[in-house]
Design an enzyme around this catalytic site. Structure first.
Site, mmCIF file in Angstrom:
data_model
loop_
_atom_site.group_PDB
_atom_site.id
_atom_site.type_symbol
_atom_site.label_atom_id
_atom_site.label_comp_id
_atom_site.label_asym_id
_atom_site.label_seq_id
_atom_site.Cartn_x
_atom_site.Cartn_y
_atom_site.Cartn_z
ATOM 1 N N MET A 1 10.213 -5.841 42.118
ATOM 2 C CA MET A 1 9.136 -5.768 43.111
ATOM 3 C C MET A 1 9.409 -4.799 44.257
ATOM 4 S SD MET A 1 7.161 -7.636 41.532
ATOM 5 C CE MET A 1 5.794 -8.110 42.528
ATOM 6 N N ARG A 2 10.284 -3.824 44.039
ATOM 7 C CA ARG A 2 10.524 -2.826 45.092
ATOM 8 C C ARG A 2 9.978 -1.485 44.623
ATOM 9 N NH1 ARG A 2 10.867 -5.572 49.240
ATOM 10 N NH2 ARG A 2 11.556 -3.725 50.338
ATOM 11 N N ARG B 1 15.331 3.478 52.795
ATOM 12 C CA ARG B 1 15.078 3.420 51.347
ATOM 13 C C ARG B 1 16.083 4.262 50.561
ATOM 14 N NH1 ARG B 1 10.458 1.174 49.058
ATOM 15 N NH2 ARG B 1 9.126 1.247 50.896
ATOM 16 N N THR C 1 7.037 7.301 36.870
ATOM 17 C CA THR C 1 7.031 8.595 37.579
ATOM 18 C C THR C 1 6.965 8.253 39.077
ATOM 19 O OG1 THR C 1 4.626 8.611 37.568
ATOM 20 C CG2 THR C 1 5.739 9.664 35.699
ATOM 21 N N GLU D 1 4.700 8.441 41.131
ATOM 22 C CA GLU D 1 3.445 7.771 41.511
ATOM 23 C C GLU D 1 3.504 6.293 41.122
ATOM 24 O OE1 GLU D 1 2.118 10.419 43.536
ATOM 25 O OE2 GLU D 1 0.549 8.950 43.046
ATOM 26 N N LEU D 2 3.125 5.395 42.023
ATOM 27 C CA LEU D 2 3.188 3.955 41.752
ATOM 28 C C LEU D 2 2.294 3.564 40.572
ATOM 29 C CD1 LEU D 2 4.223 1.145 42.777
ATOM 30 C CD2 LEU D 2 2.046 0.962 43.973
ATOM 31 N N ASN E 1 10.603 -11.491 31.437
ATOM 32 C CA ASN E 1 10.529 -10.258 30.635
ATOM 33 C C ASN E 1 11.925 -9.770 30.280
ATOM 34 O OD1 ASN E 1 7.771 -8.988 30.117
ATOM 35 N ND2 ASN E 1 7.558 -9.681 32.215
ATOM 36 N N HIS F 1 3.478 -3.450 33.832
ATOM 37 C CA HIS F 1 2.560 -3.770 34.926
ATOM 38 C C HIS F 1 1.473 -4.681 34.378
ATOM 39 C CE1 HIS F 1 0.300 -3.227 38.644
ATOM 40 N NE2 HIS F 1 -0.767 -2.995 37.917
ATOM 41 N N GLU G 1 2.962 -9.860 27.680
ATOM 42 C CA GLU G 1 4.043 -8.983 28.161
ATOM 43 C C GLU G 1 5.291 -9.199 27.315
ATOM 44 O OE1 GLU G 1 4.822 -9.002 32.406
ATOM 45 O OE2 GLU G 1 2.760 -9.580 32.783
HETATM 46 C C1 GRF Z 1 5.029 -11.260 36.433
HETATM 47 O O1 GRF Z 1 3.933 -11.359 37.325
HETATM 48 C C2 GRF Z 1 4.762 -10.177 35.436
HETATM 49 O O2 GRF Z 1 3.379 -10.063 35.186
HETATM 50 C C3 GRF Z 1 5.268 -8.929 36.108
HETATM 51 O O3 GRF Z 1 6.355 -9.348 36.913
HETATM 52 C C4 GRF Z 1 6.204 -10.744 37.237
HETATM 53 C C5 GRF Z 1 7.463 -11.526 36.991
HETATM 54 O O4 GRF Z 1 7.837 -11.341 35.677
HETATM 55 N N1 GRF Z 1 5.688 -7.960 35.134
HETATM 56 P P1 GRF Z 1 9.297 -11.867 35.153
HETATM 57 O O5 GRF Z 1 9.087 -13.285 34.676
HETATM 58 O O6 GRF Z 1 10.253 -11.812 36.329
HETATM 59 O O7 GRF Z 1 9.650 -10.937 34.046
#
Ligand code: GRF
Length: 195
Positions: free
Chosen positions: A89-90, A64, A140, A142-143, A13, A108, A173
């Protein structure tokens, strides 16, 4: 507009976002930051000539706010106007998110408000949904909540697995996020709805 992109993995992305910011596009990428030093996206960003940074979350285990202060310190250097989470992913607390309110986006892989959190493709298959997709929203505290900026739908096919469905969603995406960012950077918050 100056855009920072947060990643944790391959950064597909991030690549499509960065590639979209050319010509008369109102934004340019100024930083790609990852919490994972081994993220494949870091090399891709370097190959595109985009400054990178790593803030490993592991030394901050149980702290955190400390992790988020380190993230903010990198942003203080890069001075972005907009922050795009892209496969980051955090979970970020209100303390980090509040100052970025209205200037922070996330993508998402579900049709929010359905399937907040993880394993969205398996959950859509489990539920027998005929449609699935992805959502770009303002971040925001909220997750996976926040005002909707874009949504793209894909069909769920007969013999889909989580992986085949994820691949179809990821393709969308890569269309949705650049379209949303172009509008958002121009000050237009009208949602992008695809197809
Ligand atoms: C993928 O699962 C995508 O759906 C989500 O993040 C994950 C990794 O995406 N947005 P990317 O290739 O690191 O952008």
């Amino acid at each position: 507009k100056r855009v920072a992109i947060f990643i944790s993995g391959g950064g597909s992305n991030m690549v499509t976002l960065a590639e979209s910011m050319t010509g008369d596009h109102p934004a340019r990428p100024v930083l790609v930051l990852s919490n994972n030093a081994d993220a494949g996206g870091l090399k891709k960003a370097e190959a595109m000539g985009i400054p990178t940074a790593v803030v490993d979350h592991r030394p901050f285990k149980g702290d955190r706010p400390g992790f988020e202060a380190a993230l903010q310190a990198e942003l203080d250097k890069a001075q972005p106007d907009i922050l795009c989470l892209a496969g980051f992913m955090r979970v970020l607390t209100a303390g980090f998110v509040e100052p970025w309110k209205g200037r922070m986006l996330n993508i998402h892989p579900s049709l929010l408000p359905k399937y907040r959190g993880l394993h969205t493709h398996a959950r859509a298959l489990e539920a027998g949904d005929a449609e699935h997709g992805c959502t770009v929203h303002e971040v925001t505290p909220e997750l996976d909540d926040g005002p909707l900026l874009g949504q793209a739908r894909v069909p769920v096919l007969e013999n889909d697995t989580p992986d085949t469905l994820a691949a179809r969603v990821l393709e969308m995406e890569h269309k949705l996020y650049p379209a949303v960012l172009r509008r958002f950077a121009a000050g237009d918050k009208t949602p992008v709805l695809l197809p």
